[in-house]
Write a protein that holds these residues in place. Structure first.
Motif, PDB file in Angstrom:
ATOM      1  N   HIS A  29       9.887  -2.941   4.916  1.00 59.17           N
ATOM      2  CA  HIS A  29       8.582  -3.448   4.488  1.00 59.17           C
ATOM      3  C   HIS A  29       8.625  -4.935   4.148  1.00 59.17           C
ATOM      4  O   HIS A  29       7.578  -5.548   3.937  1.00 59.17           O
ATOM      5  N   ALA A  57       3.083  -2.823   8.054  1.00 62.21           N
ATOM      6  CA  ALA A  57       2.996  -1.387   7.839  1.00 62.21           C
ATOM      7  C   ALA A  57       2.356  -1.026   6.509  1.00 62.21           C
ATOM      8  O   ALA A  57       1.622  -0.039   6.407  1.00 62.21           O
ATOM      9  N   SER A  58       2.620  -1.822   5.468  1.00 65.25           N
ATOM     10  CA  SER A  58       2.133  -1.479   4.130  1.00 65.25           C
ATOM     11  C   SER A  58       1.276  -2.584   3.532  1.00 65.25           C
ATOM     12  O   SER A  58       1.189  -2.726   2.315  1.00 65.25           O
ATOM     13  N   ASP A  93      12.330   1.840   3.054  1.00 68.84           N
ATOM     14  CA  ASP A  93      11.911   3.134   2.525  1.00 68.84           C
ATOM     15  C   ASP A  93      12.763   4.242   3.133  1.00 68.84           C
ATOM     16  O   ASP A  93      13.708   3.979   3.900  1.00 68.84           O
ATOM     17  N   SER A 123      -6.872   0.310   0.802  1.00 67.72           N
ATOM     18  CA  SER A 123      -5.766   0.573  -0.123  1.00 67.72           C
ATOM     19  C   SER A 123      -6.298   1.021  -1.481  1.00 67.72           C
ATOM     20  O   SER A 123      -7.291   0.484  -1.975  1.00 67.72           O
ATOM     21  N   ARG A 177       0.354   4.279   0.462  1.00 66.81           N
ATOM     22  CA  ARG A 177       0.094   5.304   1.472  1.00 66.81           C
ATOM     23  C   ARG A 177       1.100   5.242   2.608  1.00 66.81           C
ATOM     24  O   ARG A 177       1.388   6.266   3.257  1.00 66.81           O
ATOM     25  N   ASN A 178       1.623   4.071   2.866  1.00 72.15           N
ATOM     26  CA  ASN A 178       2.472   3.876   4.040  1.00 72.15           C
ATOM     27  C   ASN A 178       3.940   3.649   3.692  1.00 72.15           C
ATOM     28  O   ASN A 178       4.713   3.154   4.499  1.00 72.15           O
ATOM     29  N   ASP A 232       0.862  -1.181   0.000  1.00 68.35           N
ATOM     30  CA  ASP A 232       0.000   0.000   0.000  1.00 68.35           C
ATOM     31  C   ASP A 232       0.900   1.233   0.000  1.00 68.35           C
ATOM     32  O   ASP A 232       1.646   1.472   0.960  1.00 68.35           O
ATOM     33  N   GLN A 243      11.833   2.226   7.332  1.00 63.70           N
ATOM     34  CA  GLN A 243      10.892   1.139   7.581  1.00 63.70           C
ATOM     35  C   GLN A 243      11.285  -0.040   6.702  1.00 63.70           C
ATOM     36  O   GLN A 243      11.503   0.122   5.492  1.00 63.70           O
TER      37      GLN A 243
END
Length: 234
Positions: free
Chosen positions: A161, A172-173, A155, A179, A119-120, A117, A159
Motif C-alpha cells: 500500500h 488500492a487503498s 497487508d 471511504s 475496505r481494501n 481506506d 499488497q
C-alpha cells in the motif's frame, strides 16, 4: 485489523515513533468545514525562513533514505514533496475533505502522514522489507513489484500500500468519497518525534471533530508499544 512495524524496522531505525488513528464516518465528512488557510499561512511563513530540506524532521528522513541505499533528492519522503510543491505553487490541489486537512497538517508538522481506506486492506498493515512477491497498484493503473528489501506497507494479501516507506502510496487503498473507515499513520525519526506526534494527534483530533468524523481509536507507537489493533466499523 492491525498496524505495526516489523522488528527489522525497529532494529534499523530505533528513533522511530508513529501515530496511528482510526476514523469512522469519513463518508459524511463536511466539506464546508474544511478551512486550511490559516495552516497554509503558517507553513508559508516558515518556508520563508527555513527551506524544507533543512527542517530536522526531514533531515532525519533524508538520512534514513540514504541508509536504505536511496538518493534522498530522487526519492523524497511524502511531506518533503508536499512542501516543495507548496513552496512553488503557493497552494495545494484539493482531493477530499479529510485528505486536504491531513496534507495541511502534514506540512505544518513537517511529518509524513498516510491515509488508507480500510475496505481494501486485508488483515492489516505491517511496515516491513518486501520479499519481492508483493504487488503495488500505481495511480496510473500499473502493477508494480517492489524489489526484495524495499520497505513497504504490506497487508496479508501481499499488497504493497506504500512504496519506499513514506515515498508513495498506492491506488488500492486511496481515500475517496466512498471511504468510511480510514486508517491514518504518521511517522517520525527525529529527536523530538514523539513529542511532535503527540501535538499532531491533538490537531488531527480537532480537525476530525470539525469535519464531523468520529475518532474511534488512536495510539502512539514506540519501541515499547509497537502494535495497534482495531476493528473496522467498530
Amino acid at each position: 485489523m492491525h498496524f505495526y512495524h516489523s522488528d527489522e524496522i525497529w532494529n534499523r531505525f530505533p528513533a522511530l515513533s508513529a501515530l496511528v488513528f482510526v476514523l469512522h464516518g469519513v463518508r459524511a465528512a463536511n466539506a464546508a468545514a474544511v478551512d486550511i488557510g490559516e495552516t497554509l499561512g503558517e507553513v508559508a511563513a516558515r518556508l520563508e525562513k527555513t527551506a524544507e530540506a533543512d527542517l530536522p524532521s526531514i533531515i532525519a528522513w533524508r538520512q534514513a533514505y540514504s541508509a536504505m541505499g536511496l538518493k534522498p533528492t530522487q526519492y523524497r519522503c511524502a511531506v518533503e514533496a508536499l512542501l516543495r510543491r507548496f513552496r512553488k505553487d503557493k497552494d495545494l490541489p484539493r482531493f477530499h475533505p479529510l485528505v486536504d486537512v491531513l496534507n495541511a497538517e502534514s506540512m505544518q508538522a513537517a511529518i509524513p502522514i498516510a491515509a488508507f481506506d480500510c475496505r481494501n486492506i486485508v488483515g492489516g498493515i505491517c511496515v516491513r522489507p518486501a520479499t519481492g512477491a508483493e504487488t503495488h497498484r500505481s495511480f496510473q493503473g500499473d502493477i508494480e513489484h517492489p524489489a526484495a528489501g524495499e520497505i513497504i506497507f504490506a497487508d496479508a494479501a501481499d499488497q504493497a500500500h506504500s512504496r519506499r516507506w513514506v515515498f508513495r502510496q498506492g491506488a488500492a487503498s486511496v481515500v475517496s468519497k466512498e471511504s468510511d473507515t480510514v486508517l491514518i499513520v504518521a511517522e517520525a525519526l527525529h529527536d523530538t518525534g514523539a513529542e511532535d506526534l503527540a501535538a499532531l494527534r491533538d490537531r488531527i483530533g480537532k480537525r476530525a471533530a470539525q469535519l464531523g468524523i468520529a475518532s474511534a481509536r488512536q495510539a502512539l507507537l514506540t519501541r515499547s508499544n509497537r502494535r495497534f489493533e482495531f476493528t473496522p466499523g467498530a
